[in-house]
Design a protein around this motif. Sequence first.
Motif, PDB file in Angstrom:
ATOM      1  N   UNK A 205       0.839  -1.190   0.000  1.00  0.00           N
ATOM      2  CA  UNK A 205       0.000   0.000   0.000  1.00  0.00           C
ATOM      3  C   UNK A 205       0.878   1.245   0.000  1.00  0.00           C
ATOM      4  N   UNK A 206       0.278   2.376  -0.336  1.00  0.00           N
ATOM      5  CA  UNK A 206       1.031   3.624  -0.418  1.00  0.00           C
ATOM      6  C   UNK A 206       1.671   3.983   0.920  1.00  0.00           C
ATOM      7  N   UNK A 207       0.994   3.684   2.021  1.00  0.00           N
ATOM      8  CA  UNK A 207       1.552   4.082   3.309  1.00  0.00           C
ATOM      9  C   UNK A 207       2.841   3.337   3.644  1.00  0.00           C
ATOM     10  N   UNK A 208       3.096   2.213   2.964  1.00  0.00           N
ATOM     11  CA  UNK A 208       4.363   1.515   3.179  1.00  0.00           C
ATOM     12  C   UNK A 208       5.516   2.207   2.467  1.00  0.00           C
ATOM     13  N   UNK A 209       5.214   3.103   1.532  1.00  0.00           N
ATOM     14  CA  UNK A 209       6.265   3.842   0.814  1.00  0.00           C
ATOM     15  C   UNK A 209       6.639   5.130   1.525  1.00  0.00           C
ATOM     16  N   UNK A 210       5.876   5.544   2.519  1.00  0.00           N
ATOM     17  CA  UNK A 210       6.122   6.817   3.194  1.00  0.00           C
ATOM     18  C   UNK A 210       7.513   6.894   3.825  1.00  0.00           C
ATOM     19  N   UNK A 211       8.055   5.828   4.447  1.00  0.00           N
ATOM     20  CA  UNK A 211       9.401   5.952   5.022  1.00  0.00           C
ATOM     21  C   UNK A 211      10.481   6.320   4.012  1.00  0.00           C
ATOM     22  N   UNK A 212      10.254   6.068   2.732  1.00  0.00           N
ATOM     23  CA  UNK A 212      11.256   6.377   1.712  1.00  0.00           C
ATOM     24  C   UNK A 212      11.099   7.793   1.153  1.00  0.00           C
ATOM     25  N   UNK A 213      10.059   8.506   1.563  1.00  0.00           N
ATOM     26  CA  UNK A 213       9.768   9.807   0.969  1.00  0.00           C
ATOM     27  C   UNK A 213      10.876  10.846   1.173  1.00  0.00           C
ATOM     28  N   UNK A 214      11.562  10.901   2.320  1.00  0.00           N
ATOM     29  CA  UNK A 214      12.642  11.898   2.427  1.00  0.00           C
ATOM     30  C   UNK A 214      13.695  11.745   1.340  1.00  0.00           C
ATOM     31  N   UNK A 215      14.090  10.509   1.041  1.00  0.00           N
ATOM     32  CA  UNK A 215      15.095  10.279  -0.006  1.00  0.00           C
ATOM     33  C   UNK A 215      14.492  10.560  -1.378  1.00  0.00           C
ATOM     34  N   UNK A 216      13.287  10.032  -1.641  1.00  0.00           N
ATOM     35  CA  UNK A 216      12.640  10.245  -2.934  1.00  0.00           C
ATOM     36  C   UNK A 216      12.442  11.737  -3.187  1.00  0.00           C
ATOM     37  N   UNK A 217      11.930  12.453  -2.178  1.00  0.00           N
ATOM     38  CA  UNK A 217      11.630  13.870  -2.351  1.00  0.00           C
ATOM     39  C   UNK A 217      12.904  14.694  -2.527  1.00  0.00           C
ATOM     40  N   UNK A 218      13.968  14.355  -1.789  1.00  0.00           N
ATOM     41  CA  UNK A 218      15.220  15.099  -1.928  1.00  0.00           C
ATOM     42  C   UNK A 218      15.817  14.909  -3.314  1.00  0.00           C
ATOM     43  N   UNK A 219      15.816  13.680  -3.805  1.00  0.00           N
ATOM     44  CA  UNK A 219      16.351  13.423  -5.146  1.00  0.00           C
ATOM     45  C   UNK A 219      15.506  14.113  -6.218  1.00  0.00           C
ATOM     46  N   UNK A 220      14.192  14.047  -6.071  1.00  0.00           N
ATOM     47  CA  UNK A 220      13.316  14.704  -7.031  1.00  0.00           C
ATOM     48  C   UNK A 220      13.532  16.216  -7.015  1.00  0.00           C
ATOM     49  N   UNK A 221      13.715  16.786  -5.830  1.00  0.00           N
ATOM     50  CA  UNK A 221      13.930  18.225  -5.720  1.00  0.00           C
ATOM     51  C   UNK A 221      15.220  18.642  -6.413  1.00  0.00           C
ATOM     52  N   UNK A 222      16.304  17.917  -6.179  1.00  0.00           N
ATOM     53  CA  UNK A 222      17.570  18.233  -6.844  1.00  0.00           C
ATOM     54  C   UNK A 222      17.430  18.116  -8.359  1.00  0.00           C
ATOM     55  N   UNK A 223      16.705  17.094  -8.797  1.00  0.00           N
ATOM     56  CA  UNK A 223      16.506  16.907 -10.238  1.00  0.00           C
ATOM     57  C   UNK A 223      15.702  18.055 -10.840  1.00  0.00           C
ATOM     58  N   UNK A 224      14.653  18.490 -10.132  1.00  0.00           N
ATOM     59  CA  UNK A 224      13.838  19.603 -10.636  1.00  0.00           C
ATOM     60  C   UNK A 224      14.661  20.879 -10.702  1.00  0.00           C
ATOM     61  N   UNK A 225      15.505  21.110  -9.705  1.00  0.00           N
ATOM     62  CA  UNK A 225      16.359  22.293  -9.722  1.00  0.00           C
ATOM     63  C   UNK A 225      17.321  22.258 -10.903  1.00  0.00           C
ATOM     64  N   UNK A 226      17.782  21.075 -11.263  1.00  0.00           N
ATOM     65  CA  UNK A 226      18.691  20.957 -12.411  1.00  0.00           C
ATOM     66  C   UNK A 226      17.938  21.133 -13.731  1.00  0.00           C
ATOM     67  N   UNK A 227      16.843  20.391 -13.904  1.00  0.00           N
ATOM     68  CA  UNK A 227      16.084  20.469 -15.153  1.00  0.00           C
ATOM     69  C   UNK A 227      15.474  21.856 -15.328  1.00  0.00           C
ATOM     70  N   UNK A 228      15.065  22.483 -14.228  1.00  0.00           N
ATOM     71  CA  UNK A 228      14.437  23.789 -14.312  1.00  0.00           C
ATOM     72  C   UNK A 228      15.330  24.870 -14.871  1.00  0.00           C
TER      73      UNK A 228
END
Length: 516
Positions: free
Chosen positions: A397-420
């Motif tokens: 379920x989605x709630x089992x993915x929540x513990x990984x969100x800090x890493x996922x969100x940090x990587x996505x943020x860095x990627x958006x800053x680069x692509x942007x």
Amino acid sequence: MLTPSRSLSQVTVCLLLLGVLGFAMSAQFAIGMPALLKADEKQHAAYAIVLSQGVLPTIDTNTPADPVRYPQFAEALFGLDEPRRDIWVANHPPLFYVMSLPMVWLGDAVGNVGVTLLGMRLLNALGYALSIILVGLLARELVPRRRVVPVLSAAMVLGCGAVTYDGGAIYNDGWGTVAASLTLLLGFRMVREGVTRDRLIWATVAGVAAASFRSTGLVAVLVLGACVLAALWLRDPTLRTFRRGVLLAIRIGLAPVVVIGWFYVRNIVLYGDATASAALFEKFSRQTHGDTLFQLVNPELYLHLYGSLWADDVIPKIWIVAAAATLAVTVTGMVLDVNAKARPRPDGVMRRVVIPGPEPTVLERRLEVAVRVLMGIYCVIIIVNLASFHAGGGWIHARYAVPFLPVIAALTSLAILRVGRHWVRGVDEEGVDLRITLYAGVGFIVSAMVAHLHIQQRIDGPADASWLFALIAADLVMFAVAAYVTAQLRRRLRPDGELFARRSPRDQPRVAQVSH
């Protein structure tokens, strides 16, 4: 030792704004969804009700089904076989259900169990809202010199439709995530800023709470002990310091054993293991999905886990497109970022990003690496447990993915800053980051609102007129909060605004003290 400067005041305000919007969206779901709609809600609510009667339930305790006192339960349980009429979530530690007791007593006082159910939903919604804020704070620990990353990370989490949707249900995951994330955050702060008595006390309290909400909290306690050892050893690599670090780590680990260890011993005595997984699989005749190793190397596990954040349960599968788009941007951005560092160009997406401030010392770089390694260890242990659970017959379920969100969100943020940087140009690197964060953050908010309305169409609203009025009012409040948050982000993320213009004394470079 100098630590990276932080604009805590403005960044924290932005995170709080996003957390408030997350709570408003989850609260709207809590009001709008029919009672006991989502999986396991019946059992989580029944756990608290039975506990209020002075009984700690087992996985074989019957869910209360008195049609007069608990009409919602009687209707939800109608036609279910015997195993699914039991409180099978009784393998979870009781802290969330102890927190829910005031809602149970209030429901009993007014003679309406619906009050209890709504109260428990709102309690979980608050936990999920705090989790959004903590994801941003953890992202800051992972990427300390890019000040906009916490805001962009929290906005990205808000854009995951399943996060706010699950926040509107009766689950213990919201507060379990809060306690585990806070435990990690305090541990990482000790790695960066030194071990002090106060930090040790608060981190230990958070660790005990994490272990008392969910068994996965024990993993956060284990990583917390490693944080203390790393914080001491990296500053003073001597045998004496190592022994002191091991002793402190043992003390931290013993605290949950003393406070909540009895519950896990009870599980072992009753079911044969600390989490009762085997007993639950047998109870529901679950079919195995290969072994743990197979699941660990199975790409479908990771894709399912990642995609569930956008499309889980009744959420229309079209939102898997949002997951695929986010993943594509993340992978593209990370590849470009690595290439830009190796072969920088004068402008565009391949431009080398010059971060303002003094260059980090060797020790600071080691501490940064240590934090990321420790977060990686936490994620690896969680994914191994999750792979074992799925291999044994458990669902993802989605709630089992929540513990990984800090890493996922940090990587996505860095990627958006680069692509942007392909669309947003400028000489001032901080100004470019701010503009990209504002555009992307507003985009995530808009996406979250659209997903929210789309999900609403898939669930049956309340039939009672008073609840319908409450639902409309909740919608209006949610949209008003979204408009206010968007306006505030626009004001606070101006390149010439307050994010970097003023710093509190805590934001200034300082010397980290280590108590001995």
